[in-house]
Design a protein around this motif. Structure first.
Motif, short mmCIF file in Angstrom:
data_model
loop_
_atom_site.label_atom_id
_atom_site.label_comp_id
_atom_site.label_asym_id
_atom_site.label_seq_id
_atom_site.Cartn_x
_atom_site.Cartn_y
_atom_site.Cartn_z
N ILE A 1 61.73 79.87 19.09
CA ILE A 1 61.00 78.91 19.91
C ILE A 1 60.06 78.10 19.03
O ILE A 1 59.20 78.66 18.34
N LEU B 1 53.58 69.73 26.52
CA LEU B 1 54.03 70.64 25.47
C LEU B 1 55.55 70.64 25.47
O LEU B 1 56.16 70.68 26.53
N THR B 2 56.14 70.57 24.30
CA THR B 2 57.60 70.59 24.19
C THR B 2 58.02 71.88 23.50
O THR B 2 57.48 72.24 22.45
N LEU B 3 58.98 72.58 24.11
CA LEU B 3 59.58 73.77 23.50
C LEU B 3 60.99 73.43 23.06
O LEU B 3 61.78 72.90 23.85
N ASP C 1 57.22 75.34 19.39
CA ASP C 1 56.37 74.64 20.34
C ASP C 1 55.58 73.55 19.63
O ASP C 1 55.09 73.75 18.53
N THR C 2 55.49 72.39 20.27
CA THR C 2 54.83 71.25 19.64
C THR C 2 54.31 70.27 20.69
O THR C 2 54.83 70.22 21.81
N TYR D 1 57.60 83.98 17.70
CA TYR D 1 58.44 82.85 18.08
C TYR D 1 59.93 83.20 18.11
O TYR D 1 60.76 82.37 18.42
#
Length: 153
Positions: A40, A108-110, A42-43, A80
């Motif tokens: 994962i 938030l983008t996963l 995340d950003t 992650y």
């Protein structure tokens, strides 16, 4: 003179002898109900950053001791990495009672990257070729409605 020394000791004791409070942070729980091991990413951005790479790690051997002092070995993997039918906890989202996204766009983008892709490719190739399998955009409202639990099927 003795009074000054006593004050100095008190100041040193209070400065260096006090425990440090390390507050817990808000958690985003990601639940894997699929048959794939995911990494994962995340950003706050809508893309994979070549400079902020995930590391492929299967497991780390950790030494611990039970209540009798006997050594117990177990494996731990990075938070992650999301194993099949398992849960990962991503931290750093405010406090447990007030979770929030710290992104400019409040999104938030996963990115979900299969373990096989991580194992067989360098990070720069993964980012350049967009080798993720799924991209999930999450707003504060969506996460609140999901109680900060995202399920991957």
């Amino acid at each position: 003179m003795m009074k000054k020394v006593r004050y100095l000791w008190m100041i040193l004791l209070l400065s260096f002898g006090c425990p440090v409070y390390d507050p817990s942070t808000g958690i985003l729980e990601v639940i894997n109900k699929s048959d794939t091991v995911w990494y994962i990413y995340d950003t706050c951005e809508g893309y994979l950053d070549v400079d902020r790479a995930l590391q492929y790690k299967t497991n780390w051997n950790v030494q611990a001791y039970d209540e009798t002092g006997k050594e117990v070995k177990f494996e731990k993997h990075p938070n992650y990495k999301l194993d099949i039918r398992d849960t990962a906890e991503l931290s750093g989202f405010g406090s447990p009672s007030s979770r929030r996204i710290f992104c400019k766009e409040d999104t938030l983008t996963l990115f979900l990257i299969p373990e096989t892709v991580m194992r067989e490719n360098e990070w720069r190739i993964i980012t350049k070729n967009r080798m993720y399998k799924r991209r999930i955009h999450l707003t504060q409202g969506i996460l609140d409605s999901l109680n900060w639990k995202v399920t991957i099927r």
